[in-house]
Design an enzyme around this catalytic site. Structure first.
Site, PDB file in Angstrom:
ATOM      1  N   ASP A  16       0.841  -1.194   0.000  1.00 54.03           N
ATOM      2  CA  ASP A  16       0.000   0.000   0.000  1.00 54.03           C
ATOM      3  C   ASP A  16       0.881   1.252   0.000  1.00 54.03           C
ATOM      4  OD1 ASP A  16       0.955   0.263   2.616  1.00 54.03           O
ATOM      5  OD2 ASP A  16      -0.912  -0.419   3.532  1.00 54.03           O
ATOM      6  N   GLN A  17       0.271   2.385   0.177  1.00 50.03           N
ATOM      7  CA  GLN A  17       1.003   3.650   0.131  1.00 50.03           C
ATOM      8  C   GLN A  17       2.028   3.771   1.257  1.00 50.03           C
ATOM      9  OE1 GLN A  17      -1.528   7.090   0.154  1.00 50.03           O
ATOM     10  NE2 GLN A  17       0.054   8.436  -0.653  1.00 50.03           N
TER      11      GLN A  17
END
Length: 142
Positions: A16-17
């Protein structure tokens, strides 16, 4: 003890980010481990499907311990935790090196593919039943 160990390289698309593996990907890795264990036990999932049997998930749980990250190689350890002739529970430990990332369990019930009704492995597939009985005994009594 009957344990399957499957190594999976963490791909960038699985993060994810924050740069860590997105939580839902652990369930995919559990599925990889489960199907690998079944093949190791001599009951490949595709053989079950050819017999008209499916094993849908009826319950799943995960406890996240530490993040896996892009570039890691995770090891999925899969065992048969319990079995009663109809339901099978698998347990999982996912680690990146010495770092334990997740523990979990999934419960599956055998069903007829046509009607989606529960099927007894013990009655219909006695060989598979014996394999699972042996696998769960090895988990209970290492």
């Amino acid at each position: 003890m009957m344990i399957n160990e499957t190594e999976i390289p963490v791909r960038y698309a699985e993060t994810d980010q924050m740069g860590v593996v997105y939580h839902a990907n652990y369930f995919i890795w559990c599925e990889v481990g489960r199907t690998a264990l079944m093949a190791q036990l001599g009951i490949p999932y595709h053989d079950m499907e050819e017999e008209g049997i499916l094993a849908p998930v009826t319950s799943i749980e995960a406890s996240y311990k530490a993040p896996a990250k892009f570039g890691d190689t995770v090891t999925v350890q899969t065992r048969v935790a319990s079995y009663n002739g109809l339901r099978v529970t698998y347990s999982y430990e996912i680690s990146a090196g010495e770092r334990l990332c997740m523990t979990g369990k999934s419960e599956h019930v055998l069903v007829d593919a046509d009607r989606f009704r529960p099927r007894s492995m013990k009655k219909k597939y006695p060989h598979w039943h014996q394999v699972y009985e042996k696998a769960v005994q090895s988990f209970s009594h290492p």
